[in-house]
Every structure is written in structure tokens, then in C-alpha cells.
Design a protein around this motif. Structure first.
Motif, PDB file in Angstrom:
ATOM      1  N   VAL A   1     -97.258 -94.040  86.735  1.00  0.00           N
ATOM      2  CA  VAL A   1     -98.077 -94.799  87.686  1.00  0.00           C
ATOM      3  C   VAL A   1     -98.697 -93.840  88.693  1.00  0.00           C
ATOM      4  O   VAL A   1     -98.107 -92.813  89.046  1.00  0.00           O
ATOM      5  N   GLY A   2     -99.906 -94.179  89.135  1.00  0.00           N
ATOM      6  CA  GLY A   2    -100.602 -93.372  90.116  1.00  0.00           C
ATOM      7  C   GLY A   2    -100.863 -94.146  91.389  1.00  0.00           C
ATOM      8  O   GLY A   2    -100.570 -95.345  91.488  1.00  0.00           O
ATOM      9  N   VAL A   3    -101.431 -93.442  92.366  1.00  0.00           N
ATOM     10  CA  VAL A   3    -101.745 -94.074  93.647  1.00  0.00           C
ATOM     11  C   VAL A   3    -102.661 -95.274  93.442  1.00  0.00           C
ATOM     12  O   VAL A   3    -102.507 -96.319  94.081  1.00  0.00           O
ATOM     13  N   GLY A   4    -103.633 -95.130  92.538  1.00  0.00           N
ATOM     14  CA  GLY A   4    -104.553 -96.242  92.279  1.00  0.00           C
ATOM     15  C   GLY A   4    -103.846 -97.478  91.772  1.00  0.00           C
ATOM     16  O   GLY A   4    -104.202 -98.599  92.149  1.00  0.00           O
ATOM     17  N   ASP A   5    -102.828 -97.275  90.916  1.00  0.00           N
ATOM     18  CA  ASP A   5    -102.054 -98.419  90.430  1.00  0.00           C
ATOM     19  C   ASP A   5    -101.410 -99.168  91.591  1.00  0.00           C
ATOM     20  O   ASP A   5    -101.426-100.406  91.647  1.00  0.00           O
ATOM     21  N   LEU A   6    -100.822 -98.404  92.499  1.00  0.00           N
ATOM     22  CA  LEU A   6    -100.138 -99.010  93.645  1.00  0.00           C
ATOM     23  C   LEU A   6    -101.129 -99.740  94.539  1.00  0.00           C
ATOM     24  O   LEU A   6    -100.893-100.883  94.951  1.00  0.00           O
ATOM     25  N   MET A   7    -102.259 -99.096  94.836  1.00  0.00           N
ATOM     26  CA  MET A   7    -103.244 -99.691  95.733  1.00  0.00           C
ATOM     27  C   MET A   7    -103.817-100.984  95.167  1.00  0.00           C
ATOM     28  O   MET A   7    -103.986-101.976  95.880  1.00  0.00           O
ATOM     29  N   VAL A   8    -104.123-100.978  93.874  1.00  0.00           N
ATOM     30  CA  VAL A   8    -104.686-102.181  93.244  1.00  0.00           C
ATOM     31  C   VAL A   8    -103.681-103.323  93.302  1.00  0.00           C
ATOM     32  O   VAL A   8    -104.021-104.464  93.651  1.00  0.00           O
TER      33      VAL A   8
ATOM     34  N   GLU B   1     -93.594 -99.286  78.050  1.00  0.00           N
ATOM     35  CA  GLU B   1     -94.642 -98.266  78.112  1.00  0.00           C
ATOM     36  C   GLU B   1     -95.935 -98.921  78.577  1.00  0.00           C
ATOM     37  O   GLU B   1     -96.363 -99.939  78.028  1.00  0.00           O
ATOM     38  N   LEU B   2     -96.570 -98.332  79.586  1.00  0.00           N
ATOM     39  CA  LEU B   2     -97.812 -98.897  80.117  1.00  0.00           C
ATOM     40  C   LEU B   2     -99.001 -98.458  79.263  1.00  0.00           C
ATOM     41  O   LEU B   2     -99.073 -97.297  78.851  1.00  0.00           O
ATOM     42  N   PRO B   3     -99.953 -99.346  79.017  1.00  0.00           N
ATOM     43  CA  PRO B   3    -101.165 -98.931  78.309  1.00  0.00           C
ATOM     44  C   PRO B   3    -102.047 -98.080  79.215  1.00  0.00           C
ATOM     45  O   PRO B   3    -102.059 -98.247  80.439  1.00  0.00           O
ATOM     46  N   GLY B   4    -102.792 -97.150  78.630  1.00  0.00           N
ATOM     47  CA  GLY B   4    -103.698 -96.330  79.414  1.00  0.00           C
ATOM     48  C   GLY B   4    -102.978 -95.257  80.198  1.00  0.00           C
ATOM     49  O   GLY B   4    -101.800 -94.978  79.999  1.00  0.00           O
ATOM     50  N   ALA B   5    -103.735 -94.641  81.128  1.00  0.00           N
ATOM     51  CA  ALA B   5    -103.217 -93.545  81.940  1.00  0.00           C
ATOM     52  C   ALA B   5    -103.032 -94.004  83.376  1.00  0.00           C
ATOM     53  O   ALA B   5    -103.609 -95.016  83.794  1.00  0.00           O
ATOM     54  N   PRO B   6    -102.217 -93.270  84.175  1.00  0.00           N
ATOM     55  CA  PRO B   6    -102.079 -93.609  85.599  1.00  0.00           C
ATOM     56  C   PRO B   6    -103.437 -93.664  86.286  1.00  0.00           C
ATOM     57  O   PRO B   6    -104.304 -92.817  86.037  1.00  0.00           O
ATOM     58  N   VAL B   7    -103.630 -94.644  87.141  1.00  0.00           N
ATOM     59  CA  VAL B   7    -104.920 -94.842  87.816  1.00  0.00           C
ATOM     60  C   VAL B   7    -104.940 -94.037  89.111  1.00  0.00           C
ATOM     61  O   VAL B   7    -104.016 -94.124  89.931  1.00  0.00           O
ATOM     62  N   THR B   8    -105.996 -93.257  89.276  1.00  0.00           N
ATOM     63  CA  THR B   8    -106.194 -92.504  90.509  1.00  0.00           C
ATOM     64  C   THR B   8    -107.168 -93.237  91.401  1.00  0.00           C
ATOM     65  O   THR B   8    -107.887 -94.149  90.967  1.00  0.00           O
ATOM     66  N   MET B   9    -107.265 -92.816  92.658  1.00  0.00           N
ATOM     67  CA  MET B   9    -108.243 -93.411  93.557  1.00  0.00           C
ATOM     68  C   MET B   9    -109.660 -93.065  93.117  1.00  0.00           C
ATOM     69  O   MET B   9    -110.585 -93.844  93.305  1.00  0.00           O
ATOM     70  N   GLU B  10    -109.835 -91.894  92.506  1.00  0.00           N
ATOM     71  CA  GLU B  10    -111.153 -91.522  91.994  1.00  0.00           C
ATOM     72  C   GLU B  10    -111.566 -92.469  90.880  1.00  0.00           C
ATOM     73  O   GLU B  10    -112.738 -92.852  90.769  1.00  0.00           O
ATOM     74  N   ASP B  11    -110.620 -92.859  90.033  1.00  0.00           N
ATOM     75  CA  ASP B  11    -110.915 -93.850  88.995  1.00  0.00           C
ATOM     76  C   ASP B  11    -111.452 -95.135  89.603  1.00  0.00           C
ATOM     77  O   ASP B  11    -112.422 -95.729  89.099  1.00  0.00           O
ATOM     78  N   LEU B  12    -110.818 -95.582  90.691  1.00  0.00           N
ATOM     79  CA  LEU B  12    -111.231 -96.828  91.332  1.00  0.00           C
ATOM     80  C   LEU B  12    -112.619 -96.697  91.944  1.00  0.00           C
ATOM     81  O   LEU B  12    -113.424 -97.626  91.880  1.00  0.00           O
ATOM     82  N   ARG B  13    -112.910 -95.543  92.542  1.00  0.00           N
ATOM     83  CA  ARG B  13    -114.217 -95.363  93.178  1.00  0.00           C
ATOM     84  C   ARG B  13    -115.335 -95.311  92.142  1.00  0.00           C
ATOM     85  O   ARG B  13    -116.456 -95.706  92.424  1.00  0.00           O
ATOM     86  N   GLN B  14    -115.041 -94.835  90.932  1.00  0.00           N
ATOM     87  CA  GLN B  14    -116.064 -94.728  89.899  1.00  0.00           C
ATOM     88  C   GLN B  14    -116.239 -96.015  89.104  1.00  0.00           C
ATOM     89  O   GLN B  14    -117.208 -96.149  88.378  1.00  0.00           O
ATOM     90  N   SER B  15    -115.294 -96.948  89.246  1.00  0.00           N
ATOM     91  CA  SER B  15    -115.377 -98.186  88.442  1.00  0.00           C
ATOM     92  C   SER B  15    -116.346 -99.177  89.055  1.00  0.00           C
ATOM     93  O   SER B  15    -116.703 -99.081  90.198  1.00  0.00           O
TER      94      SER B  15
END
Length: 214
Positions: free
Chosen positions: A154-161, A200-214
Motif C-alpha cells: 500500500v502507498g500514501v495514495g491508497d491511504l489518502m483515497v 493480494e491486492l490488484p495493481g501497484a501501490p498508489v502514489t500521490m503522483e498517480d492521483l494527480r495524474q488521474s
């Protein structure tokens, strides 16, 4: 120690009063933005803050300036909660959990619509506060991860979302009426973050950069 003269005290009092008035305006605006949305009349904010309309406009020349100050103040309190959690020397995951619950109280998700269309998301003040919150949250997560308590996928983006979604009322529900369920659902989510992972989680850990680009 030199004592301030009556004239100096007279000058300092309005400054302190002005700061208190500004704080009252920001507090009232945050409450009303959460309750009624970002288009709430500034006159109503002034009334709740107990100040005159002129005082609001003297501190904030337009609505966008007031919205930015509210968002920055919420992010500042969130950052201070993270710093307090980092200062704890006990269980790393419990410190992370307490931070998540405290940050949810700031109702960041309810403020999300205000930082979308028509709002300068790249304002230097907002970017600085956003970076501070992200870095501190990552530090909290990394400490729990290093202790073997936080699942590694899990990444920061996962937590924030998740925090934003779980602290936002569902469609058709009043913003304030859903408050009593927020911490219950957040705890369910936090239990799912504990290591060892149960799935097991699908995909990769979400970063804040991922969220900003989505």
C-alpha cells in the motif's frame, strides 16, 4: 525587562484582535463549507464568525482567497497531527491509526469540491502544505512498515483515497448525519492494512503522483 508604554499596548491590541477575527472567520468558513458547500454567502460566514462584512473582505479580498486559507488551515492541522504521531515512541501502527482518525475529523473530503474547478490548485501555499502532509504521512507509514506491522503493498495514495472516501457521506445522506459512522468504517479499513496481509491486492501501490495524474 522594558514594559510596553500605553501607546505601544494600544497599537498591539488591534493587531491581536485582528488575528482573532481572522481565525474566527476561517473557523466559521470551514464549518459552513462542510455543511453547505463552497458557495455559502460570505455574509452568512461573517454572521457566524461574529464580525462585520467589511472585516471578512479586509482579510480575504475574494472567495478564492478564503477557500485557500481554509484548505491550508485544515492541512496544517493534519500535518501537526502527523508530527504528533511521529513523536510517539510506542506502537508504530497504533500511531498511524490515531493519525488517520484525527485527520478524518478535519473533514478533508468535504472540502475536496472546493479545490477542483475554478480553484488554483497550484498556489505555492497549497503546494507547500500538500507536500508537508504527504511527506509526514509517508514517514508514518514507513515506520509502521519497517516494524512489520503495515502490509508492504500500500502507498500514501491508497491511504489518502480511503480516508477521503470513508469520511465522505454517501449520496443522499447529510454530511453531518454520517459522522457517527466514520470512525467505525475507518477502523475496518485500518484493520485491513495490518501485516501480514490476508490477500493480494490488484495493481501497484498508489502514489500521490498517480492521483494527480488521474
Amino acid at each position: 525587562m522594558q514594559t510596553a508604554t500605553p501607546a505601544e499596548r494600544k497599537v498591539s491590541r488591534p493587531r491581536a484582535d485582528a488575528l482573532r477575527n481572522r481565525e474566527r472567520i476561517v473557523t466559521a468558513a470551514r464549518e459552513m463549507f462542510v455543511e453547505d458547500g463552497p458557495e455559502v454567502p460570505l455574509d452568512e460566514i461573517a454572521r457566524r464568525a461574529g464580525v462585520g462584512n467589511a472585516t471578512v473582505y479586509r482579510n480575504f479580498p475574494d472567495r478564492q482567497a478564503l477557500v485557500r486559507e481554509v484548505v491550508c488551515s485544515v492541512m496544517d492541522r493534519t500535518a501537526r497531527a502527523a508530527e504528533s504521531a511521529l513523536a510517539e515512541t510506542g506502537d508504530a501502527f497504533e500511531a498511524l491509526s490515531r493519525f488517520v482518525h484525527v485527520s478524518a475529523e478535519e473533514r478533508t473530503s468535504a472540502l475536496c469540491p472546493m479545490i477542483s474547478a475554478g480553484f488554483d490548485k497550484n498556489h505555492p501555499d497549497l503546494e507547500a502544505m500538500r507536500e508537508r502532509v504527504e511527506q509526514l504521512t509517508e514517514m508514518l507509514m514507513e515506520r509502521a512498515r519497517a516494524a512489520g506491522q503495515l502490509r508492504p503493498d500500500v502507498g500514501v495514495g491508497d491511504l489518502m483515497v480511503a480516508v477521503a472516501q470513508l469520511s465522505r457521506p454517501p449520496a443522499g445522506a447529510g454530511c453531518l448525519s454520517a459522522d457517527r459512522f466514520v470512525h467505525r468504517h475507518l477502523q475496518l479499513f485500518l484493520d485491513g492494512l495490518r501485516a501480514p496481509a490476508r490477500s493480494e491486492l490488484p495493481g501497484a501501490p498508489v502514489t500521490m503522483e498517480d492521483l494527480r495524474q488521474s
